[in-house]
Scaffold this motif. Structure first.
Motif, PDB file in Angstrom:
ATOM      1  N   LEU A  41      -9.023  32.546 -12.884  1.00 16.35           N
ATOM      2  CA  LEU A  41      -9.827  31.790 -12.268  1.00 16.35           C
ATOM      3  C   LEU A  41     -11.470  31.528 -12.941  1.00 16.35           C
ATOM      4  N   ASP A  42     -11.855  32.449 -13.526  1.00 15.42           N
ATOM      5  CA  ASP A  42     -12.897  32.232 -14.429  1.00 15.42           C
ATOM      6  C   ASP A  42     -12.951  31.197 -15.291  1.00 15.42           C
ATOM      7  N   GLU A  43     -11.717  31.238 -15.999  1.00 13.10           N
ATOM      8  CA  GLU A  43     -11.220  30.075 -16.956  1.00 13.10           C
ATOM      9  C   GLU A  43     -11.208  28.508 -16.058  1.00 13.10           C
ATOM     10  N   ALA A  44     -10.621  28.699 -15.231  1.00 15.84           N
ATOM     11  CA  ALA A  44     -10.417  27.614 -14.465  1.00 15.84           C
ATOM     12  C   ALA A  44     -11.648  27.078 -13.946  1.00 15.84           C
ATOM     13  N   ARG A  45     -12.598  27.916 -13.471  1.00 22.38           N
ATOM     14  CA  ARG A  45     -14.034  27.274 -13.045  1.00 22.38           C
ATOM     15  C   ARG A  45     -14.715  26.662 -14.169  1.00 22.38           C
ATOM     16  N   THR A  46     -14.600  27.349 -15.426  1.00 21.82           N
ATOM     17  CA  THR A  46     -15.376  26.961 -16.507  1.00 21.82           C
ATOM     18  C   THR A  46     -14.665  25.439 -16.848  1.00 21.82           C
ATOM     19  N   THR A  47     -13.328  25.519 -16.829  1.00 27.63           N
ATOM     20  CA  THR A  47     -12.717  24.203 -17.339  1.00 27.63           C
ATOM     21  C   THR A  47     -12.859  23.121 -16.431  1.00 27.63           C
ATOM     22  N   ARG A  50     -16.552  21.324 -16.835  1.00 27.82           N
ATOM     23  CA  ARG A  50     -16.303  20.775 -18.055  1.00 27.82           C
ATOM     24  C   ARG A  50     -15.774  19.352 -17.659  1.00 27.82           C
ATOM     25  N   PHE A  51     -14.471  19.428 -17.132  1.00 27.85           N
ATOM     26  CA  PHE A  51     -13.927  18.129 -16.786  1.00 27.85           C
ATOM     27  C   PHE A  51     -14.477  17.398 -15.839  1.00 27.85           C
ATOM     28  N   ALA A  52     -15.329  17.946 -14.770  1.00 24.85           N
ATOM     29  CA  ALA A  52     -16.192  17.181 -13.818  1.00 24.85           C
ATOM     30  C   ALA A  52     -17.322  16.598 -14.482  1.00 24.85           C
ATOM     31  N   ALA A  53     -17.850  17.375 -15.662  1.00 22.29           N
ATOM     32  CA  ALA A  53     -18.881  16.406 -16.469  1.00 22.29           C
ATOM     33  C   ALA A  53     -18.380  15.160 -17.122  1.00 22.29           C
ATOM     34  N   GLN A  63     -10.069  14.104 -17.779  1.00 22.60           N
ATOM     35  CA  GLN A  63      -9.077  14.970 -16.967  1.00 22.60           C
ATOM     36  C   GLN A  63      -9.102  14.306 -15.398  1.00 22.60           C
ATOM     37  N   TYR A  64      -8.221  13.412 -15.217  1.00 19.98           N
ATOM     38  CA  TYR A  64      -8.165  13.228 -13.449  1.00 19.98           C
ATOM     39  C   TYR A  64      -7.557  14.204 -12.710  1.00 19.98           C
ATOM     40  N   ALA A  65      -8.183  14.484 -11.595  1.00 20.04           N
ATOM     41  CA  ALA A  65      -7.456  15.571 -10.764  1.00 20.04           C
ATOM     42  C   ALA A  65      -6.398  14.457  -9.804  1.00 20.04           C
ATOM     43  N   ILE A  66      -5.422  15.085  -9.625  1.00 15.86           N
ATOM     44  CA  ILE A  66      -4.336  14.422  -8.902  1.00 15.86           C
ATOM     45  C   ILE A  66      -4.605  14.999  -7.455  1.00 15.86           C
TER      46      ILE A  66
END
Length: 183
Positions: A41-47, A50-53, A63-66
């Motif tokens: 989960l910590d890695e997911a939050r960081t990733t 980064r994707f959101a930016a 990276q698009y969220a589906i």
């Protein structure tokens, strides 16, 4: 944002981290991907942060969220080349949403956007040859297999074969039942 009949392709949000961690932690999902399970989960939050930016209109990876009914069910990576006329794609879907046409719809919606609105010339994808479902998805959408590289990639402690796929805008038909509802 890109929408299809059932899905939204949108930027990642902080609240996506838990679902992102969950599906990327499934060993079968990670099998042909660059990460290893579990995906904490910590890695997911960081990733996710980064994707959101990222900016999908700039060269490099975005990276698009589906999302289905607002819930994250997978993601699509888009690597736009510096010339802004070519791109590579990759995609991942949570196992409980596989086999229902969501991946085909999401990738098809992105292709429609890339070819009709951004007027890209070409989109490519590279697939582990053992990932038959992914190869079939690309072929359903009109991609042509352009290459086979035996034992080309040292991946997760073994040599793997690569399949290379490509699709030109001139060969893309947006009339594949992948109706989009705006941007």
């Amino acid at each position: 944002m890109i929408t299809t009949d059932r899905l939204e392709l949108r930027p990642f949000r902080p609240e996506d981290a838990e679902a992102f961690s969950a599906y990327r932690s499934v060993p079968e999902v990670a099998r042909f991907q660059s990460w290893t399970a579990p995906f904490g989960l910590d890695e997911a939050r960081t990733t996710v942060a980064r994707f959101a930016a990222g900016d999908p209109l700039q060269p490099g990876w975005f990276q698009y969220a589906i999302a289905l009914d607002g819930l994250l069910i997978g993601d699509i990576g888009l690597n736009t080349f510096d010339n802004l006329m070519q791109a590579d794609i990759g995609y991942t879907l949570a196992p409980e949403y596989q086999g229902k046409g969501y991946a085909t719809e999401a990738v098809g919606g992105l292709l429609d956007h890339l070819f009709t609105e951004r007027e890209l010339h070409r989109v490519s994808a590279e697939v582990d040859a053992r990932n038959v479902a992914s190869a079939r998805l690309l072929e359903r959408l009109g991609f042509q297999q352009e290459g086979f590289r035996p034992q080309n990639t040292w991946f997760k402690d073994e040599w793997t074969d690569d399949l290379l796929y490509g699709l030109l805008r001139s060969n893309f038909s947006s009339n594949r039942g992948l109706t989009r509802r705006g941007q």
